[in-house]
Design a protein around this motif. Structure first.
Motif, mmCIF file in Angstrom:
data_model
loop_
_atom_site.group_PDB
_atom_site.id
_atom_site.type_symbol
_atom_site.label_atom_id
_atom_site.label_comp_id
_atom_site.label_asym_id
_atom_site.label_seq_id
_atom_site.Cartn_x
_atom_site.Cartn_y
_atom_site.Cartn_z
ATOM 1 N N THR A 20 0.834 -1.200 0.000
ATOM 2 C CA THR A 20 0.000 0.000 0.000
ATOM 3 C C THR A 20 0.870 1.253 0.000
ATOM 4 O O THR A 20 1.752 1.393 0.847
ATOM 5 C CB THR A 20 -0.908 0.020 1.244
ATOM 6 O OG1 THR A 20 -1.806 -1.070 1.159
ATOM 7 C CG2 THR A 20 -1.708 1.313 1.314
ATOM 8 N N LYS A 21 0.606 2.119 -0.975
ATOM 9 C CA LYS A 21 1.315 3.407 -1.003
ATOM 10 C C LYS A 21 0.404 4.516 -0.502
ATOM 11 O O LYS A 21 0.860 5.460 0.115
ATOM 12 C CB LYS A 21 1.789 3.698 -2.423
ATOM 13 C CG LYS A 21 2.801 2.671 -2.926
ATOM 14 C CD LYS A 21 3.159 2.888 -4.385
ATOM 15 C CE LYS A 21 4.071 1.772 -4.880
ATOM 16 N NZ LYS A 21 3.493 1.017 -5.985
ATOM 17 N N VAL A 22 -0.872 4.389 -0.825
ATOM 18 C CA VAL A 22 -1.851 5.375 -0.363
ATOM 19 C C VAL A 22 -3.052 4.618 0.191
ATOM 20 O O VAL A 22 -3.682 3.856 -0.531
ATOM 21 C CB VAL A 22 -2.335 6.269 -1.532
ATOM 22 C CG1 VAL A 22 -3.381 7.232 -1.031
ATOM 23 C CG2 VAL A 22 -1.185 7.015 -2.149
ATOM 24 N N GLY A 23 -3.333 4.823 1.470
ATOM 25 C CA GLY A 23 -4.464 4.122 2.079
ATOM 26 C C GLY A 23 -5.324 5.068 2.883
ATOM 27 O O GLY A 23 -5.005 6.256 3.036
ATOM 28 N N LEU A 24 -6.442 4.561 3.377
ATOM 29 C CA LEU A 24 -7.314 5.372 4.221
ATOM 30 C C LEU A 24 -6.576 5.752 5.501
ATOM 31 O O LEU A 24 -5.642 5.060 5.921
ATOM 32 C CB LEU A 24 -8.592 4.595 4.556
ATOM 33 C CG LEU A 24 -9.431 4.121 3.362
ATOM 34 C CD1 LEU A 24 -10.672 3.376 3.857
ATOM 35 C CD2 LEU A 24 -9.852 5.272 2.480
ATOM 36 N N VAL A 346 -7.718 5.493 -3.636
ATOM 37 C CA VAL A 346 -7.735 6.381 -2.461
ATOM 38 C C VAL A 346 -7.082 7.703 -2.852
ATOM 39 O O VAL A 346 -6.046 7.709 -3.532
ATOM 40 C CB VAL A 346 -6.964 5.740 -1.289
ATOM 41 C CG1 VAL A 346 -6.855 6.700 -0.120
ATOM 42 C CG2 VAL A 346 -7.658 4.458 -0.840
ATOM 43 N N HIS A 347 -7.684 8.796 -2.423
ATOM 44 C CA HIS A 347 -7.137 10.117 -2.739
ATOM 45 C C HIS A 347 -5.817 10.299 -1.988
ATOM 46 O O HIS A 347 -5.778 10.145 -0.767
ATOM 47 C CB HIS A 347 -8.139 11.199 -2.314
ATOM 48 C CG HIS A 347 -7.847 12.534 -2.907
ATOM 49 N ND1 HIS A 347 -6.757 13.276 -2.550
ATOM 50 C CD2 HIS A 347 -8.511 13.257 -3.853
ATOM 51 C CE1 HIS A 347 -6.767 14.414 -3.242
ATOM 52 N NE2 HIS A 347 -7.815 14.427 -4.049
ATOM 53 N N PRO A 348 -4.730 10.637 -2.705
ATOM 54 C CA PRO A 348 -3.430 10.687 -2.031
ATOM 55 C C PRO A 348 -3.318 11.809 -1.006
ATOM 56 O O PRO A 348 -2.501 11.723 -0.089
ATOM 57 C CB PRO A 348 -2.440 10.913 -3.181
ATOM 58 C CG PRO A 348 -3.250 11.257 -4.365
ATOM 59 C CD PRO A 348 -4.658 10.878 -4.142
ATOM 60 N N ARG A 351 -7.006 11.180 1.468
ATOM 61 C CA ARG A 351 -7.040 9.790 1.959
ATOM 62 C C ARG A 351 -8.483 9.272 2.096
ATOM 63 O O ARG A 351 -8.844 8.635 3.097
ATOM 64 C CB ARG A 351 -6.301 9.679 3.289
ATOM 65 C CG ARG A 351 -4.898 10.310 3.244
ATOM 66 C CD ARG A 351 -3.904 9.450 2.521
ATOM 67 N NE ARG A 351 -3.531 8.312 3.319
ATOM 68 C CZ ARG A 351 -2.594 8.344 4.269
ATOM 69 N NH1 ARG A 351 -1.935 9.451 4.514
ATOM 70 N NH2 ARG A 351 -2.301 7.257 4.929
ATOM 71 N N VAL B 35 -0.376 3.783 -7.847
ATOM 72 C CA VAL B 35 -0.353 4.436 -6.529
ATOM 73 C C VAL B 35 -1.772 4.591 -5.996
ATOM 74 O O VAL B 35 -2.063 4.258 -4.844
ATOM 75 C CB VAL B 35 0.346 5.820 -6.636
ATOM 76 C CG1 VAL B 35 0.169 6.606 -5.341
ATOM 77 C CG2 VAL B 35 1.812 5.644 -6.960
ATOM 78 N N LEU B 36 -2.659 5.069 -6.839
ATOM 79 C CA LEU B 36 -4.024 5.379 -6.381
ATOM 80 C C LEU B 36 -4.769 4.129 -5.924
ATOM 81 O O LEU B 36 -5.570 4.181 -4.996
ATOM 82 C CB LEU B 36 -4.810 6.077 -7.493
ATOM 83 C CG LEU B 36 -4.297 7.460 -7.906
ATOM 84 C CD1 LEU B 36 -5.055 7.985 -9.111
ATOM 85 C CD2 LEU B 36 -4.427 8.443 -6.748
ATOM 86 N N SER B 38 -3.389 1.296 -4.757
ATOM 87 C CA SER B 38 -2.473 0.381 -4.064
ATOM 88 C C SER B 38 -2.998 -0.054 -2.696
ATOM 89 O O SER B 38 -2.394 -0.898 -2.041
ATOM 90 C CB SER B 38 -1.106 1.037 -3.892
ATOM 91 O OG SER B 38 -1.221 2.160 -3.040
ATOM 92 N N SER B 39 -4.110 0.530 -2.249
ATOM 93 C CA SER B 39 -4.606 0.221 -0.904
ATOM 94 C C SER B 39 -4.992 -1.250 -0.763
ATOM 95 O O SER B 39 -5.626 -1.823 -1.641
ATOM 96 C CB SER B 39 -5.824 1.100 -0.613
ATOM 97 O OG SER B 39 -6.476 0.642 0.540
ATOM 98 N N GLU B 43 -3.724 -2.456 5.973
ATOM 99 C CA GLU B 43 -2.450 -1.849 5.686
ATOM 100 C C GLU B 43 -2.124 -0.668 6.580
ATOM 101 O O GLU B 43 -0.987 -0.383 6.863
ATOM 102 C CB GLU B 43 -2.480 -1.275 4.256
ATOM 103 C CG GLU B 43 -2.097 -2.265 3.211
ATOM 104 C CD GLU B 43 -0.764 -2.853 3.511
ATOM 105 O OE1 GLU B 43 0.168 -2.083 3.768
ATOM 106 O OE2 GLU B 43 -0.643 -4.073 3.536
ATOM 107 N N ILE B 44 -3.177 -0.001 6.979
ATOM 108 C CA ILE B 44 -3.003 1.401 7.303
ATOM 109 C C ILE B 44 -2.252 1.635 8.600
ATOM 110 O O ILE B 44 -1.447 2.530 8.682
ATOM 111 C CB ILE B 44 -4.391 2.082 7.376
ATOM 112 C CG1 ILE B 44 -5.248 1.613 6.214
ATOM 113 C CG2 ILE B 44 -4.271 3.575 7.367
ATOM 114 C CD1 ILE B 44 -4.606 1.832 4.870
ATOM 115 N N MET B 47 1.347 1.747 8.236
ATOM 116 C CA MET B 47 1.832 2.984 7.614
ATOM 117 C C MET B 47 1.933 4.107 8.639
ATOM 118 O O MET B 47 2.873 4.883 8.639
ATOM 119 C CB MET B 47 0.893 3.418 6.500
ATOM 120 C CG MET B 47 0.957 2.527 5.297
ATOM 121 S SD MET B 47 -0.279 3.009 4.111
ATOM 122 C CE MET B 47 0.297 4.625 3.686
#
Lengths: 480, 55
Positions: A20-24, A346-348, A351, B35-36, B38-39, B43-44, B47
């Protein structure tokens, strides 16, 4: 094994990175969970529940209120246990995916999206109506065009949801707390303990008014008893955005159902003490907003204003929570490829699941502007009821496949399997009650879900990457 | 007064819609789809912990 799945751990949540690069964003606390659950529901206290009075009189509405209260207490307890281990967006959809299987998950996901989107549309219609009443009361000479207010409500709340979950649910917390306090204020201002109280339960509930349609009326009232609590299960959608899922989700959900039990009982008590059952039970031409009508009966301008804003805020809070929940369910299905993966974005910066939020806006608008309120609400209730039927099956399988010693829960619900059995029994009674009033819609909706299930089974499921959808490190289920 | 409020509601609705659509376009053209989307569930928290360590 236990350490990997200990979601109550303060040092790790048992979840490893999977790219995951961008998550909630995990920013919410128990108060936000409370605001999400109660916020969706409280509008049912301000309007809608009183159709139960029309079906069977004041006592029937009270029986329905408390029976539905038992049903939803079971829902809240079961949900609290399961979701405290499934700390991911999607709520019951994600639970079904992990515990039952893909076809059930797909159906549950759709129940959630339809229940919340239809409820959002219903709230927007109601908001347009409330603004038109306000225009009439302030001396507007021409009939108001409700459409811009319906559209503005949906657009503003969608925009708020798009911009971030913390502001969205903090806003819900404030307006929901106001709406709840407004009910308390009306109760205390009515001073039921005082000799000079205007409440007239004795006169309004005696003789033929006690149970005007007998016990059949009580059964028919069950359908509308749901209104007092419908949506409390929505707290689970915040699972991926709360700081501490194992603590915040059960705490927020159980505090929410307790709040609603108090609010529902007080609402019933106040309204049946001020308004005759024939007027109260007619939610179309009589008491459209019964708490507001009760405030009008007191003759106090301050109470009328407080309850007027309470009604407005409850409607807004419900629509706001519905946008939050529907978008999380849609997003989760997209993320798992049950729907096109495009929705799983997900919005970077904010979020939030921004594409899902935007996609559901026109759908809500179509129903809000083009469908009658009772049909929209019925579709929402029936989808919710199908979801409640899934829950007892879900929790029984959960306890069987993952007994208490294999996955640590943030909350363990008591007396298992009694709540599950009670829930399925009460759902059966409610199906019968719904069938009496809305049989055609029930059959049409079940047919719809059968058709989309066939579509999923024979076409869509081939796109689901079966291993990718399970990233939580749960142990293997017992017996596998 | 109410006709003006009606007009205001139309204008505000349009502004909220335009802002969302504009931001949506900007986001989709700035970031890659990888990237958009990738969730992944669960995971969160990892992070957030990483963020705290770095910060």
């Amino acid at each position: 094994m236990m350490a990997n799945t200990d979601i109550t751990s303060k040092t790790m949540d048992g979840m490893g990175p999977h790219g995951t690069k961008v998550g909630l964003l995990r920013v919410l606390g128990p108060a936000h969970v409370w605001a999400l659950g109660v916020g969706i529901v409280l509008v049912g206290e301000y309007m809608g529940w009183n159709f139960a009075v029309g079906k069977g009189g004041a006592y029937a509405a009270l029986i329905a209120c408390w029976f539905a209260g038992i049903l939803y207490s079971c829902v809240a307890m079961i949900d609290s246990e399961v979701t405290s281990t499934v700390a991911a967006a999607g709520g019951q959809y994600t639970q079904a995916k992990h515990i039952v299987g893909p076809l059930m998950a797909f159906n549950v996901g759709l129940y959630l999206v339809f229940a919340y989107t239809m409820l959002e549309a219903g709230n927007a219609i109601t908001l347009g109506y409330l603004i038109s009443v306000a225009a009439d009361m302030t001396g507007a000479t021409e009939p108001l065009d409700q459409r811009p207010f319906i559209i503005l409500a949906i657009m503003f709340l969608a925009w708020l949801n798009y911009r971030g979950v913390l502001a969205t649910l903090t806003f819900n917390l404030i307006i929901t707390a106001f709406a709840f306090c407004a009910i308390l204020v009306l109760f205390f201002a009515s001073a039921p303990w005082s000799e000079g109280s205007m409440l007239a339960h004795g006169e309004l509930m005696s003789g033929q008014a006690a149970l005007p349609y007998g016990w059949l009326g009580v059964l028919a009232a069950m359908h509308f008893g749901l209104w007092f609590y419908l949506g409390i299960e929505g707290t689970t959608q915040a699972a991926e955005e709360v700081r501490s899922p194992a603590r915040a989700l059960p705490f927020g959900t159980l505090a929410g159902i307790m709040t609603l039990l108090i609010a529902a009982t007080l609402t019933w008590y106040i309204c049946v003490g001020y308004l005759p059952w024939e007027y109260l039970g007619d939610g179309v031409n009589g008491a459209v907003a019964p708490l507001f009508s009760a405030a009008q009966m007191t003759g106090s301008d301050a109470l009328i204003i407080i309850l007027g804003f309470g009604t407005l805020f409850a409607t807004l809070a419900s629509a706001n929570g519905c946008i939050n929940d529907a978008s999380r369910a849609w997003f989760s299905m997209g993320r798992d490829h049950y729907l096109p993966q495009w929705f799983g974005a997900v919005h970077p910066q904010y979020r939030t699941p921004y594409r899902s939020i935007i996609f559901l806006v026109p759908i809500a608008l179509i129903f809000a502007l083009g469908a009658p309120l009772d049909q929209v609400i019925t579709f929402s209730i029936l989808s919710g009821l199908l979801g409640y039927t899934f829950m007892p099956i879900n929790v029984i399988l959960f306890r069987r496949k993952w007994p208490l010693d294999t996955i640590k829960r943030g909350y363990e619900h008591p007396f298992h399997p009694i709540p599950a059995i009670l829930l399925i029994a009460l759902c059966s009674v409610t199906y019968f009650a719904v069938f009496l009033g809305y049989g055609t819609q029930l059959i049409a909706m079940v047919s719809f879900y059968i058709v989309v299930s066939l579509w999923f089974h024979f076409w869509r499921y081939r796109f689901v990457k079966r291993a990718d959808q399970f990233t939580m490190p749960w142990p293997k289920p017992r017996g596998y | 007064m109410w006709p003006m409020i009606e007009t205001g509601a139309w204008v505000l609705s349009g502004l909220f819609a335009l802002h969302m659509v504009w931001d949506w376009y900007k986001t989709d053209t700035t970031y890659s789809e990888d990237v958009l989307t990738s969730s992944r569930e669960g995971e969160i928290e990892a992070m957030v912990e990483q963020h705290k360590l770095n910060g």
